[in-house]
Design a protein around this motif. Structure first.
Motif, mmCIF file in Angstrom:
data_model
loop_
_atom_site.group_PDB
_atom_site.id
_atom_site.type_symbol
_atom_site.label_atom_id
_atom_site.label_comp_id
_atom_site.label_asym_id
_atom_site.label_seq_id
_atom_site.Cartn_x
_atom_site.Cartn_y
_atom_site.Cartn_z
ATOM 1 N N VAL A 465 0.821 -1.203 0.000
ATOM 2 C CA VAL A 465 0.000 0.000 0.000
ATOM 3 C C VAL A 465 0.862 1.262 0.000
ATOM 4 N N TRP A 466 2.134 1.141 0.400
ATOM 5 C CA TRP A 466 3.047 2.282 0.343
ATOM 6 C C TRP A 466 3.505 2.526 -1.097
ATOM 7 N N LEU A 467 4.022 1.495 -1.744
ATOM 8 C CA LEU A 467 4.588 1.669 -3.076
ATOM 9 C C LEU A 467 3.533 1.726 -4.175
ATOM 10 N N ASP A 468 2.405 1.073 -3.957
ATOM 11 C CA ASP A 468 1.368 1.053 -4.981
ATOM 12 C C ASP A 468 0.335 2.160 -4.787
ATOM 13 N N GLY A 469 0.262 2.690 -3.572
ATOM 14 C CA GLY A 469 -0.812 3.634 -3.266
ATOM 15 C C GLY A 469 -0.505 5.074 -3.571
ATOM 16 N N GLY A 470 0.759 5.399 -3.901
ATOM 17 C CA GLY A 470 1.089 6.789 -4.187
ATOM 18 C C GLY A 470 0.808 7.676 -2.984
ATOM 19 N N PRO A 471 -0.012 8.713 -3.151
ATOM 20 C CA PRO A 471 -0.252 9.652 -2.047
ATOM 21 C C PRO A 471 -1.215 9.123 -0.987
ATOM 22 N N VAL A 472 -1.886 7.984 -1.261
ATOM 23 C CA VAL A 472 -2.865 7.452 -0.313
ATOM 24 C C VAL A 472 -2.138 6.676 0.791
ATOM 25 N N THR A 473 -2.550 6.884 2.036
ATOM 26 C CA THR A 473 -1.852 6.248 3.157
ATOM 27 C C THR A 473 -2.766 5.255 3.861
ATOM 28 N N THR A 474 -3.112 4.198 3.162
ATOM 29 C CA THR A 474 -3.812 3.082 3.781
ATOM 30 C C THR A 474 -2.790 2.243 4.550
ATOM 31 N N VAL A 475 -3.189 1.705 5.695
ATOM 32 C CA VAL A 475 -2.296 0.880 6.506
ATOM 33 C C VAL A 475 -2.838 -0.544 6.524
ATOM 34 N N THR A 476 -1.972 -1.523 6.239
ATOM 35 C CA THR A 476 -2.370 -2.920 6.333
ATOM 36 C C THR A 476 -1.373 -3.681 7.189
ATOM 37 N N GLU A 477 -1.746 -4.904 7.589
ATOM 38 C CA GLU A 477 -0.881 -5.716 8.435
ATOM 39 C C GLU A 477 0.309 -6.232 7.639
ATOM 40 N N LEU A 478 1.461 -6.240 8.275
ATOM 41 C CA LEU A 478 2.667 -6.727 7.623
ATOM 42 C C LEU A 478 2.740 -8.245 7.647
ATOM 43 N N ARG A 479 2.378 -8.847 8.769
ATOM 44 C CA ARG A 479 2.459 -10.304 8.907
ATOM 45 C C ARG A 479 1.248 -10.815 9.649
ATOM 46 N N GLU A 480 1.161 -12.133 9.739
ATOM 47 C CA GLU A 480 0.067 -12.727 10.487
ATOM 48 C C GLU A 480 0.142 -12.270 11.937
ATOM 49 N N ALA A 481 -0.973 -11.785 12.451
ATOM 50 C CA ALA A 481 -0.974 -11.168 13.771
ATOM 51 C C ALA A 481 -0.677 -12.192 14.858
ATOM 52 N N SER A 482 0.075 -11.759 15.872
ATOM 53 C CA SER A 482 0.305 -12.596 17.047
ATOM 54 C C SER A 482 -0.147 -11.814 18.269
ATOM 55 N N PRO A 483 -1.061 -12.363 19.072
ATOM 56 C CA PRO A 483 -1.622 -11.614 20.194
ATOM 57 C C PRO A 483 -0.588 -11.379 21.277
ATOM 58 N N GLY A 484 -0.719 -10.276 21.978
ATOM 59 C CA GLY A 484 0.172 -9.955 23.074
ATOM 60 C C GLY A 484 0.007 -8.505 23.466
ATOM 61 N N ILE A 485 0.547 -8.154 24.614
ATOM 62 C CA ILE A 485 0.411 -6.798 25.125
ATOM 63 C C ILE A 485 1.649 -6.489 25.951
ATOM 64 N N SER A 486 2.125 -5.254 25.886
ATOM 65 C CA SER A 486 3.221 -4.799 26.749
ATOM 66 C C SER A 486 2.643 -3.878 27.810
ATOM 67 N N VAL A 487 3.047 -4.073 29.061
ATOM 68 C CA VAL A 487 2.474 -3.308 30.170
ATOM 69 C C VAL A 487 3.587 -2.815 31.086
ATOM 70 N N LEU A 488 3.213 -1.865 31.945
ATOM 71 C CA LEU A 488 4.013 -1.509 33.106
ATOM 72 C C LEU A 488 3.269 -2.004 34.343
ATOM 73 N N MET A 489 3.999 -2.459 35.330
ATOM 74 C CA MET A 489 3.372 -2.835 36.588
ATOM 75 C C MET A 489 3.199 -1.593 37.451
ATOM 76 N N GLN A 490 2.116 -1.564 38.220
ATOM 77 C CA GLN A 490 1.840 -0.421 39.094
ATOM 78 C C GLN A 490 3.026 -0.148 40.017
ATOM 79 N N ALA A 491 3.707 -1.196 40.446
ATOM 80 C CA ALA A 491 4.831 -1.038 41.370
ATOM 81 C C ALA A 491 5.987 -0.266 40.744
ATOM 82 N N ASP A 492 6.070 -0.232 39.414
ATOM 83 C CA ASP A 492 7.176 0.455 38.737
ATOM 84 C C ASP A 492 6.804 1.849 38.248
ATOM 85 N N LEU A 493 5.548 2.250 38.435
ATOM 86 C CA LEU A 493 5.070 3.497 37.840
ATOM 87 C C LEU A 493 5.830 4.705 38.362
#
Length: 548
Positions: A465-493
């Protein structure tokens, strides 16, 4: 627009976006208007790269294939060599000889491999190797500090705290920060998503364009890419012909190698000629199967005899279960996986490396972080059944320092109770691959040959979508999604608020939280959700898990 015009528009658009990223932050640095030209000038010197090369050689001569890599004059160099043959050293030699004047990107398949693979070459002074006081080691530490830590000219507080009227989300501000850091980092260790994400208009790729546009790239372990990611690599190679690229892998199925060859020949007139590892190492028998062994009995026996055991599991839950069972047998396992705060993960990495280098028995029970990051040699490998590329990498840690005439070392493959995080098809392909291997005298070449003959379909060039879309900025997934989340613990805030620059030490990668926690409603600090007290159980030797 024709294809060349669309590429030009895409590049100009990226420059405008990058100017906006800088313009939204740098005016707040009242005395630092030279930051942009200084950042662009921050590239690794030939002397620094040579220091790293000489330290790793340790007075030895480079292997012929490493010299061939360094002397390659092709814009795309392809290295196919087994685990433990010295591909990473060859990459630094290539950068020293062929890429002077360019920023260097080392691109790894996962965050874990990016962190660990880089650390062995540019180790930060505060983390490890302080005990080596030789002049050359001191020079490497100094070079590593500059090459890896020169990103500190941009103040986290100034960039992120833009006030309540900011038009940007916290996630976007974090992406902008990460990208600005890359502008000023001479050698960038990153996941491949950081670079190939630009193919699909992912923000970090767009924001990093000034750093990417004049860089050289090492794509390591390309066999671990899924089809969509490999297709994005083909587009990158096809449509950015001015960038020097080094591709590295232990093995690659014939259809993928053919796709590489055809893309480079058709669109760039490059004839792909793989540089292979030393034949005497590739053909050296290193392994034999223990197909019907009880894994815990074998682990205990090897450990009692003073041997080194690496046990690799597919999930963190299986790591913890194996560690508990080993402990109940009177063993002392070292636990290493992705769910540690970074500062503790560095220590766990060092503990494992030191245990395998030292005298006496060692048992490390690890998740997939062990596949491409641990430079160690085990006497016994126990592994869950996993996709073929993962098994080849895990076997690369077994009998790694074997020499001609040495005995082969055993490995055991365990059928996990569930296929996750892989697919049933992945594991079925692996079973068939294992069935093609002999029971004894198995070499890296046999591992690769059994896989390279697989009948998978070649990956396609993906739409960009970057090279074929020209001025249009559509965003698509690069790879198969893998679930997960990054967090901070309250104790480290409070620690993060007091010293925002140290935030990276406390970020904790976790699986998706239980639904009952409603994590999307949590308070956020610099784009990361803050896990309330009581939601995470954490131990610096065992890692983290959700309490609820």
């Amino acid at each position: 627009m024709d294809r060349q015009e669309r590429k030009l528009v895409a590049a100009v658009k990226n420059c405008l976006i990058a100017a906006d990223v800088a313009g939204s932050t740098l005016p707040k640095l009242s005395d630092n208007w030279d930051w942009i030209p200084n950042s662009f000038a921050a590239i690794p010197t030939v002397e620094e790269l040579n220091t790293i090369v000489q330290h790793r050689l340790n007075r030895d001569q480079p292997r012929p294939f490493q010299t061939d890599v360094a002397n390659s004059e092709s814009k795309v160099t392809f290295v196919k060599a087994g685990c433990g043959t010295g591909k990473t050293l060859a990459a630094y030699m290539w950068a020293k000889e062929r890429c002077a004047g360019r920023r260097l990107y080392f691109c790894y398949p996962t965050t874990g491999t990016a962190t660990e693979g880089f650390k062995d070459y540019l180790f930060p002074p505060e983390s490890e190797n302080e005990d080596d006081q030789s002049p050359l080691a001191k020079k490497v530490r100094e070079a590593g500090a500059r090459l890896f830590h020169s990103r500190r000219d941009v103040d986290y507080d100034i960039i992120l705290n833009t006030g309540p009227d900011s038009q940007f989300s916290e996630a976007e501000l974090t992406a902008r920060l990460d990208s600005l850091e890359a502008w000023a980092t001479p050698i960038v260790a990153c996941t491949v998503d950081t670079v190939l994400g630009i193919v699909q208009n992912n923000k970090r790729g767009l924001f990093s364009w000034p750093a990417l546009a004049g860089a050289a790239f090492v794509f390591d372990e390309i066999h671990a890419y899924d089809d969509r990611l490999f297709g994005a690599l083909l587009r990158f190679l096809r449509d950015l012909p001015g960038l020097p690229v080094l591709l590295m892998t232990a093995s690659l199925p014939a259809p993928r190698e053919e796709a590489l060859r055809n893309t480079l020949q058709e669109f760039r007139g490059i004839e792909l000629k793989p540089i292979t590892g030393p034949k005497e190492l590739e053909e050296l028998p290193r392994y034999h199967k223990l197909p019907y062994a009880n894994e815990l009995d074998e682990v205990a026996s090897t450990y009692a005899a003073g041997g080194k055991v690496l046990w690799v599991c597919n999930t963190v839950a299986r790591v913890m279960d194996a560690a508990d069972r080993a402990t109940a047998r009177g063993l002392k396992p070292l636990i290493y996986h992705s769910r540690f705060k970074y500062e503790h993960r560095v220590k766990r990495h060092k503990d494992v490396i030191d245990a395998f280098k030292g005298d006496g028995p060692a048992l490390a029970i690890c998740s997939q972080v062990a596949e491409m990051s641990l430079d160690l040699s085990a006497d016994l490998l126990v592994t869950d059944l996993a996709p073929v590329p993962a098994l080849i990498q895990r076997l690369g840690r077994l009998n790694r320092k074997a020499k001609k005439g040495d005995k082969t070392k055993p490995f055991i493959v365990i059928e996990p109770d569930k296929h996750l995080p892989y697919t049933p098809d992945d594991l079925e392909v692996a079973r068939k691959w294992l069935g093609k291997l002999p029971d004894c005298d198995i070499s890296q070449m046999l591992l690769a040959a059994a896989w390279e003959q697989s009948a998978e379909n070649p990956p396609d060039l993906v739409p960009s979508v970057w090279l074929d879309g020209g001025p249009v900025t559509t965003v698509t997934e690069l790879r198969e999604a893998s679930p997960g989340i990054s967090v901070l613990m309250q104790a480290d805030l409070d620690l993060v608020k007091a010293s925002p620059k140290l935030m990276g030490r406390y970020v904790l990668p976790m699986p998706p939280p239980p639904r009952a926690l409603d994590w999307k409603s949590w308070v956020r600090e610099r784009g990361l959700p803050v896990a309330p007290t009581g939601t995470i159980t954490y131990n610096e030797l065992r890692g983290a898990k959700w309490t609820t």
